[in-house]
Design an enzyme around this catalytic site. Structure first.
Site, short mmCIF file in Angstrom:
data_model
loop_
_atom_site.label_atom_id
_atom_site.label_comp_id
_atom_site.label_asym_id
_atom_site.label_seq_id
_atom_site.Cartn_x
_atom_site.Cartn_y
_atom_site.Cartn_z
N ASP A 1 0.86 -1.20 0.00
CA ASP A 1 0.00 0.00 0.00
C ASP A 1 0.88 1.24 0.00
O ASP A 1 1.69 1.43 0.93
CB ASP A 1 -0.87 -0.04 1.27
N LYS B 1 -1.22 -0.75 -4.18
CA LYS B 1 -2.53 -0.10 -4.06
C LYS B 1 -2.31 1.37 -3.82
O LYS B 1 -1.38 1.75 -3.12
CB LYS B 1 -3.32 -0.70 -2.89
N GLU C 1 -4.70 5.19 -3.21
CA GLU C 1 -6.02 5.81 -3.03
C GLU C 1 -6.28 6.83 -4.13
O GLU C 1 -5.35 7.50 -4.59
CB GLU C 1 -6.07 6.52 -1.67
N GLU D 1 -14.22 1.72 0.28
CA GLU D 1 -14.21 1.82 1.75
C GLU D 1 -15.31 2.76 2.24
O GLU D 1 -15.44 3.90 1.76
CB GLU D 1 -12.85 2.34 2.23
O1 KIV Z 1 -4.59 0.44 4.73
C1 KIV Z 1 -5.56 -0.33 4.75
O2 KIV Z 1 -5.66 -1.23 5.60
C2 KIV Z 1 -6.60 -0.17 3.76
C3 KIV Z 1 -7.82 -1.01 3.90
C4 KIV Z 1 -8.69 -0.43 4.95
C5 KIV Z 1 -8.53 -1.16 2.63
O3 KIV Z 1 -6.46 0.64 2.90
#
Ligand code: KIV
Length: 277
Positions: free
Chosen positions: A84, A114, A116, A189
């Site tokens: 992320d 990932k 946002e 989300e």
């Molecule tokens: O960082 C995270 O855990 C997320 C999830 C809530 C989708 O982005």
């Protein structure tokens, strides 16, 4: 056999089988999550408030995110590992975004990244397009995007269109743009169930919900909430264990044992003649 791949995820999607995802931030928990059989492990920037002791996700650094991702990668055999990208590790320039996404894959072993996207977020759509063109699989993330919490303010559930909350139309269009840019899956989300349904119907890639209701293609939860390791409980989540109590009990027993000289016992000591120990 190798880890779960994008074709595996799309096969599940085609067969209407729900996709499962959980977060993990370190090797011991990632190993358990993997052995538990989830399809995808997200090394979320939720590490900020669930692992690193920050108040939220904003302070998480690229180095922290890479270190967490690498730890998870070393422990996981079967699940797809998704790194992320933390706040401002993408978006400052296309070049910087590509380089940083590349570090998740080349240095930390992530299978995908990932990031946002704000409603109609042109900057990130362009980044997603460049990453996917270069061969980096991307999971999109729309709805409540915690990296924008300071801007969103009090608005929590998205898709209501009431002031700080995005409209359903904005979220549907953003999802369509992410799909066009090459995202192979999209996380939704904290959106209304109707938003989850409309986005899922609008795109041909699996949607994965966290607080997005029942009409999506898969679910993701934050592992500390699932295991009962956090102090809060959320409407969008479900607690499946109470590790806070288990750990507390274990620590209290250890303290008692040491104080009452029950531990160490004769089983825990070395003597001079046993060559095996
Ligand atoms: O960082 C995270 O855990 C997320 C999830 C809530 C989708 O982005």
């Amino acid at each position: 056999m190798g880890r779960v791949s994008i074709p595996d995820i799309h096969e599940k999607y085609k067969n209407s089988e729900p996709v499962t995802m959980l977060t993990a931030y370190d090797a011991p928990i990632a190993r358990q999550v993997d052995e538990g059989g989830v399809d995808m492990i997200l090394v979320g920037d939720s590490a900020g408030d669930n692992h690193l002791g920050y108040d939220d996700t904003v302070p998480v650094t690229l180095d922290e995110a890479l270190s967490n991702t690498a730890a998870v990668d070393r422990a996981v055999e079967d699940a797809m590992v998704i790194g992320d990208m933390p706040f401002l590790s993408y978006g400052t320039s296309l070049e910087e975004s590509v380089k940083n996404a590349g570090r998740f894959m080349k240095e930390a072993g992530a299978d995908a990244v990932k990031l946002e996207t704000a409603p109609y977020g042109k900057t990130t759509i362009e980044i997603v397009s460049r990453l996917t063109e270069l061969g980096m699989p991307v999971v999109g993330h729309i709805g409540l995007t915690p990296q924008r919490m300071n801007q969103i303010g009090g608005g929590y559930v998205q898709g209501r269109g009431d002031g700080s909350s995005a409209t359903v139309e904005a979220l549907v269009e953003t999802a369509e743009e992410l799909e066009d840019a090459g995202a192979f899956s999209i996380i939704l989300e904290a959106v209304t169930e109707e938003t989850g349904k409309q986005v899922t119907e609008a795109v041909d890639v699996p949607t994965i919900g966290i607080g997005a209701g029942r009409c999506v293609n898969g679910q993701v939860l934050v592992i500390t909430d699932v295991l009962g390791l956090s102090d809060e409980s959320y409407t969008l989540s479900k607690q499946y264990a109470d590790l806070n109590s288990v750990i507390q009990g274990a620590v209290e027993s250890y303290v008692d044992d040491v104080q009452s000289e029950v531990f160490p016992s004769s089983k825990n000591v070395f003597d001079a003649i046993d060559e095996d120990q």
